[in-house]
Design an enzyme around this catalytic site. Structure first.
Site, PDB file in Angstrom:
ATOM      1  N   CYS A   4      25.151  72.096  99.580  1.00 44.76           N
ATOM      2  CA  CYS A   4      26.587  71.782  99.521  1.00 44.76           C
ATOM      3  C   CYS A   4      27.193  72.426  98.273  1.00 44.76           C
ATOM      4  CB  CYS A   4      26.776  70.267  99.492  1.00 44.76           C
ATOM      5  SG  CYS A   4      28.440  69.768  99.036  1.00 44.76           S
ATOM      6  N   HIS A  46      27.476  62.433  97.561  1.00 46.46           N
ATOM      7  CA  HIS A  46      27.908  63.292  98.666  1.00 46.46           C
ATOM      8  C   HIS A  46      28.259  62.480  99.905  1.00 46.46           C
ATOM      9  CE1 HIS A  46      28.049  66.949 101.191  1.00 46.46           C
ATOM     10  NE2 HIS A  46      27.772  66.056 102.130  1.00 46.46           N
ATOM     11  N   HIS A 100      36.793  65.635  99.044  1.00 45.22           N
ATOM     12  CA  HIS A 100      37.528  66.044  97.845  1.00 45.22           C
ATOM     13  C   HIS A 100      39.003  65.746  98.012  1.00 45.22           C
ATOM     14  CE1 HIS A 100      37.173  69.530 100.538  1.00 45.22           C
ATOM     15  NE2 HIS A 100      38.372  69.900 100.123  1.00 45.22           N
TER      16      HIS A 100
END
Ligand code: DGP
Length: 114
Positions: A4, A46, A100
């Site tokens: 990632c 994550h 995000h």
């Protein structure tokens, strides 16, 4: 997550321009700014997107929003105004699959920016 992009930024494997960090979040400048101020706030844990919120504690999620506000303050746009955007999925053109929040400001926003 091994490959990632934003996990790699968190591990320092890819350089980033840090704006803010706390126990739960990291914020840095977007590489392709869409506004005079354009930062990204990410959780250190994550999850792919807002659809993956079950993978965060309420404290971690709240920390993301607190971080957005802190980034706006540090960037000097808290009074003038700013926009927080989280793209989720294909129709929203999400390109990095680590949750995000875009923090955009420093100019008058167009309706569809970011
Ligand atoms: P989104 O389209 O919502 O998934 O936004 C992903 C954002 O990530 C996009 O505005 C560009 C930014 N970005 C992609 N790669 C990098 C990188 O390597 N460094 C930084 N700072 N930002 C990146």
């Amino acid at each position: 997550m091994e490959n990632c992009l934003f996990c790699r930024i968190l591990r320092g494997e890819i350089p980033s321009a840090k704006v803010y960090e706390d126990e739960f979040t990291y914020a840095f400048r977007d590489i392709n700014p869409m506004a005079a101020v354009h930062c990204l706030v990410i959780p250190k844990t994550h999850v792919d997107s807002l659809n993956g919120l079950d993978g965060l504690t309420d404290r971690q999620l709240a920390a993301c929003l607190h971080a957005c506000r802190e980034v706006a303050r540090l960037e000097g746009v808290d009074k003038s105004g700013y926009r927080v955007v989280s793209n989720c999925g294909d129709d929203a053109c999400q390109s990095v699959h680590h949750l995000h929040f875009h923090v955009l400001g420093g100019q008058k926003m167009h309706e569809a920016m970011a």
